[in-house]
Design a protein around this motif. Structure first.
Motif, PDB file in Angstrom:
ATOM      1  N   PRO A  82      39.336 -28.084 -25.910  1.00 14.44           N
ATOM      2  CA  PRO A  82      38.441 -28.556 -26.971  1.00 14.44           C
ATOM      3  C   PRO A  82      38.582 -27.830 -28.315  1.00 14.44           C
ATOM      4  O   PRO A  82      38.625 -28.470 -29.366  1.00 14.44           O
ATOM      5  N   GLU A  83      38.672 -26.508 -28.308  1.00 16.09           N
ATOM      6  CA  GLU A  83      38.736 -25.793 -29.586  1.00 16.09           C
ATOM      7  C   GLU A  83      40.059 -26.031 -30.311  1.00 16.09           C
ATOM      8  O   GLU A  83      40.111 -26.067 -31.546  1.00 16.09           O
ATOM      9  N   VAL A  84      41.129 -26.258 -29.586  1.00 14.39           N
ATOM     10  CA  VAL A  84      42.426 -26.564 -30.200  1.00 14.39           C
ATOM     11  C   VAL A  84      42.379 -27.971 -30.785  1.00 14.39           C
ATOM     12  O   VAL A  84      42.875 -28.222 -31.891  1.00 14.39           O
ATOM     13  N   ARG A  85      41.755 -28.890 -30.077  1.00 18.01           N
ATOM     14  CA  ARG A  85      41.617 -30.263 -30.579  1.00 18.01           C
ATOM     15  C   ARG A  85      40.815 -30.290 -31.874  1.00 18.01           C
ATOM     16  O   ARG A  85      41.184 -30.983 -32.825  1.00 18.01           O
ATOM     17  N   THR A  86      39.754 -29.537 -31.928  1.00 16.04           N
ATOM     18  CA  THR A  86      38.944 -29.475 -33.145  1.00 16.04           C
ATOM     19  C   THR A  86      39.759 -28.944 -34.317  1.00 16.04           C
ATOM     20  O   THR A  86      39.673 -29.452 -35.434  1.00 16.04           O
ATOM     21  N   PHE A  87      40.566 -27.929 -34.067  1.00 11.70           N
ATOM     22  CA  PHE A  87      41.378 -27.333 -35.124  1.00 11.70           C
ATOM     23  C   PHE A  87      42.360 -28.341 -35.716  1.00 11.70           C
ATOM     24  O   PHE A  87      42.481 -28.479 -36.934  1.00 11.70           O
ATOM     25  N   TYR A  88      43.084 -29.079 -34.874  1.00 12.73           N
ATOM     26  CA  TYR A  88      44.112 -30.007 -35.351  1.00 12.73           C
ATOM     27  C   TYR A  88      43.548 -31.343 -35.825  1.00 12.73           C
ATOM     28  O   TYR A  88      44.123 -31.981 -36.701  1.00 12.73           O
ATOM     29  N   ASN A  89      42.466 -31.803 -35.238  1.00 12.52           N
ATOM     30  CA  ASN A  89      41.760 -33.023 -35.646  1.00 12.52           C
ATOM     31  C   ASN A  89      42.714 -34.212 -35.868  1.00 12.52           C
ATOM     32  O   ASN A  89      42.728 -34.832 -36.923  1.00 12.52           O
ATOM     33  N   LEU A  90      43.519 -34.519 -34.849  1.00 15.95           N
ATOM     34  CA  LEU A  90      44.493 -35.603 -34.954  1.00 15.95           C
ATOM     35  C   LEU A  90      43.852 -36.961 -35.201  1.00 15.95           C
ATOM     36  O   LEU A  90      44.445 -37.816 -35.864  1.00 15.95           O
ATOM     37  N   GLU A  91      42.658 -37.167 -34.687  1.00 14.87           N
ATOM     38  CA  GLU A  91      41.991 -38.451 -34.888  1.00 14.87           C
ATOM     39  C   GLU A  91      41.850 -38.739 -36.384  1.00 14.87           C
ATOM     40  O   GLU A  91      42.120 -39.849 -36.840  1.00 14.87           O
ATOM     41  N   ARG A  92      41.449 -37.759 -37.125  1.00 17.70           N
ATOM     42  CA  ARG A  92      41.268 -37.938 -38.570  1.00 17.70           C
ATOM     43  C   ARG A  92      42.625 -38.124 -39.264  1.00 17.70           C
ATOM     44  O   ARG A  92      42.764 -38.947 -40.166  1.00 17.70           O
ATOM     45  N   MET A  93      43.611 -37.367 -38.840  1.00 16.27           N
ATOM     46  CA  MET A  93      44.933 -37.439 -39.452  1.00 16.27           C
ATOM     47  C   MET A  93      45.550 -38.832 -39.300  1.00 16.27           C
ATOM     48  O   MET A  93      46.187 -39.341 -40.212  1.00 16.27           O
ATOM     49  N   TRP A  94      45.353 -39.469 -38.154  1.00 10.01           N
ATOM     50  CA  TRP A  94      45.971 -40.758 -37.889  1.00 10.01           C
ATOM     51  C   TRP A  94      45.093 -41.943 -38.246  1.00 10.01           C
ATOM     52  O   TRP A  94      45.494 -43.090 -38.072  1.00 10.01           O
ATOM     53  N   ALA A  95      43.894 -41.728 -38.754  1.00 11.04           N
ATOM     54  CA  ALA A  95      42.994 -42.838 -39.070  1.00 11.04           C
ATOM     55  C   ALA A  95      43.480 -43.653 -40.265  1.00 11.04           C
ATOM     56  O   ALA A  95      43.254 -44.854 -40.333  1.00 11.04           O
ATOM     57  N   PHE A  96      44.150 -43.036 -41.238  1.00 11.87           N
ATOM     58  CA  PHE A  96      44.667 -43.725 -42.427  1.00 11.87           C
ATOM     59  C   PHE A  96      43.622 -44.595 -43.094  1.00 11.87           C
ATOM     60  O   PHE A  96      43.906 -45.706 -43.501  1.00 11.87           O
ATOM     61  N   GLY A  97      42.383 -44.115 -43.178  1.00 14.33           N
ATOM     62  CA  GLY A  97      41.339 -44.873 -43.849  1.00 14.33           C
ATOM     63  C   GLY A  97      40.765 -45.998 -43.030  1.00 14.33           C
ATOM     64  O   GLY A  97      39.930 -46.750 -43.504  1.00 14.33           O
ATOM     65  N   ASP A  98      41.225 -46.157 -41.806  1.00 12.97           N
ATOM     66  CA  ASP A  98      40.689 -47.204 -40.933  1.00 12.97           C
ATOM     67  C   ASP A  98      39.329 -46.785 -40.409  1.00 12.97           C
ATOM     68  O   ASP A  98      38.837 -45.707 -40.675  1.00 12.97           O
ATOM     69  N   GLU A  99      38.776 -47.659 -39.608  1.00 17.14           N
ATOM     70  CA  GLU A  99      37.552 -47.318 -38.896  1.00 17.14           C
ATOM     71  C   GLU A  99      37.843 -46.150 -37.972  1.00 17.14           C
ATOM     72  O   GLU A  99      38.986 -45.817 -37.701  1.00 17.14           O
ATOM     73  N   ALA A 100      36.801 -45.543 -37.450  1.00 17.10           N
ATOM     74  CA  ALA A 100      36.976 -44.434 -36.513  1.00 17.10           C
ATOM     75  C   ALA A 100      37.786 -44.918 -35.305  1.00 17.10           C
ATOM     76  O   ALA A 100      37.685 -46.083 -34.915  1.00 17.10           O
ATOM     77  N   PRO A 101      38.621 -44.071 -34.714  1.00 18.96           N
ATOM     78  CA  PRO A 101      39.387 -44.453 -33.536  1.00 18.96           C
ATOM     79  C   PRO A 101      38.472 -44.942 -32.414  1.00 18.96           C
ATOM     80  O   PRO A 101      37.332 -44.506 -32.300  1.00 18.96           O
ATOM     81  N   ALA A 102      38.992 -45.809 -31.587  1.00 17.26           N
ATOM     82  CA  ALA A 102      38.214 -46.376 -30.494  1.00 17.26           C
ATOM     83  C   ALA A 102      38.073 -45.375 -29.361  1.00 17.26           C
ATOM     84  O   ALA A 102      39.053 -44.852 -28.886  1.00 17.26           O
ATOM     85  N   LYS A 103      36.847 -45.145 -28.958  1.00 17.20           N
ATOM     86  CA  LYS A 103      36.632 -44.310 -27.783  1.00 17.20           C
ATOM     87  C   LYS A 103      36.837 -45.179 -26.556  1.00 17.20           C
ATOM     88  O   LYS A 103      36.414 -46.322 -26.523  1.00 17.20           O
ATOM     89  N   ALA A 104      37.508 -44.641 -25.592  1.00 18.61           N
ATOM     90  CA  ALA A 104      37.807 -45.386 -24.376  1.00 18.61           C
ATOM     91  C   ALA A 104      36.530 -45.628 -23.588  1.00 18.61           C
ATOM     92  O   ALA A 104      35.632 -44.789 -23.565  1.00 18.61           O
ATOM     93  N   ALA A 105      36.462 -46.752 -22.962  1.00 23.49           N
ATOM     94  CA  ALA A 105      35.323 -47.072 -22.118  1.00 23.49           C
ATOM     95  C   ALA A 105      35.357 -46.207 -20.877  1.00 23.49           C
ATOM     96  O   ALA A 105      36.406 -45.844 -20.390  1.00 23.49           O
ATOM     97  N   GLY A 106      34.209 -45.864 -20.404  1.00 20.52           N
ATOM     98  CA  GLY A 106      34.145 -45.059 -19.194  1.00 20.52           C
ATOM     99  C   GLY A 106      32.907 -44.184 -19.222  1.00 20.52           C
ATOM    100  O   GLY A 106      32.153 -44.184 -20.187  1.00 20.52           O
ATOM    101  N   PRO A 107      32.700 -43.430 -18.170  1.00 20.31           N
ATOM    102  CA  PRO A 107      31.510 -42.593 -18.110  1.00 20.31           C
ATOM    103  C   PRO A 107      31.577 -41.507 -19.177  1.00 20.31           C
ATOM    104  O   PRO A 107      32.619 -40.955 -19.481  1.00 20.31           O
ATOM    105  N   SER A 108      30.444 -41.240 -19.779  1.00 20.22           N
ATOM    106  CA  SER A 108      30.409 -40.177 -20.786  1.00 20.22           C
ATOM    107  C   SER A 108      30.118 -38.856 -20.106  1.00 20.22           C
ATOM    108  O   SER A 108      29.461 -38.778 -19.091  1.00 20.22           O
ATOM    109  N   ALA A 109      30.635 -37.797 -20.696  1.00 14.95           N
ATOM    110  CA  ALA A 109      30.520 -36.470 -20.097  1.00 14.95           C
ATOM    111  C   ALA A 109      29.218 -35.821 -20.474  1.00 14.95           C
ATOM    112  O   ALA A 109      28.609 -35.996 -21.439  1.00 14.95           O
TER     113      ALA A 109
END
Length: 109
Positions: A82-109
């Motif tokens: 988790p802390e490495v993911r927060t640092f790199y924040n790939l979701e934001r990098m690949w969004a290119f101004g689009d809507e927020a990335p789609a969260k996969a369906a499934g049970p939430s943690a």
């Protein structure tokens, strides 16, 4: 996606890359709670890709497993602690101004 769900990956996000990049059609980003869990998820996912699709997925980062990349040609999977993911924040990098990335369906943690 099922493999990640079975291995209790958290915060699974899919990002469509078709038309944005030639590296792959989809990117999946997920977290594991520890380096050990990240390594286990990566190893199992690569084995399932080979078994189900006859492809050998390339894996980078497995010895340390803070961030593991699985390249399965049309799909790239990033698994993070988790802390490495927060640092790199790939979701934001690949969004290119689009809507927020789609969260996969499934049970939430």
């Amino acid at each position: 996606m099922q493999s990640l769900d079975d291995d209790q990956a958290v915060e699974v996000v899919t990002i469509p890359l078709a038309g944005k990049s030639s590296i792959a059609d989809h990117m999946v980003i997920a977290s594991g709670k520890s380096s050990r869990q990240v390594a286990s998820m990566a190893t199992k996912l690569a084995a399932k890709i080979k078994q189900q699709f006859g492809r050998i997925a390339r894996i980078e980062g497995l010895p340390v497993a803070d961030w593991v990349l699985i390249d399965a040609d049309d799909v790239i999977v990033h698994l993070f602690r988790p802390e490495v993911r927060t640092f790199y924040n790939l979701e934001r990098m690949w969004a290119f101004g689009d809507e927020a990335p789609a969260k996969a369906a499934g049970p939430s943690a």
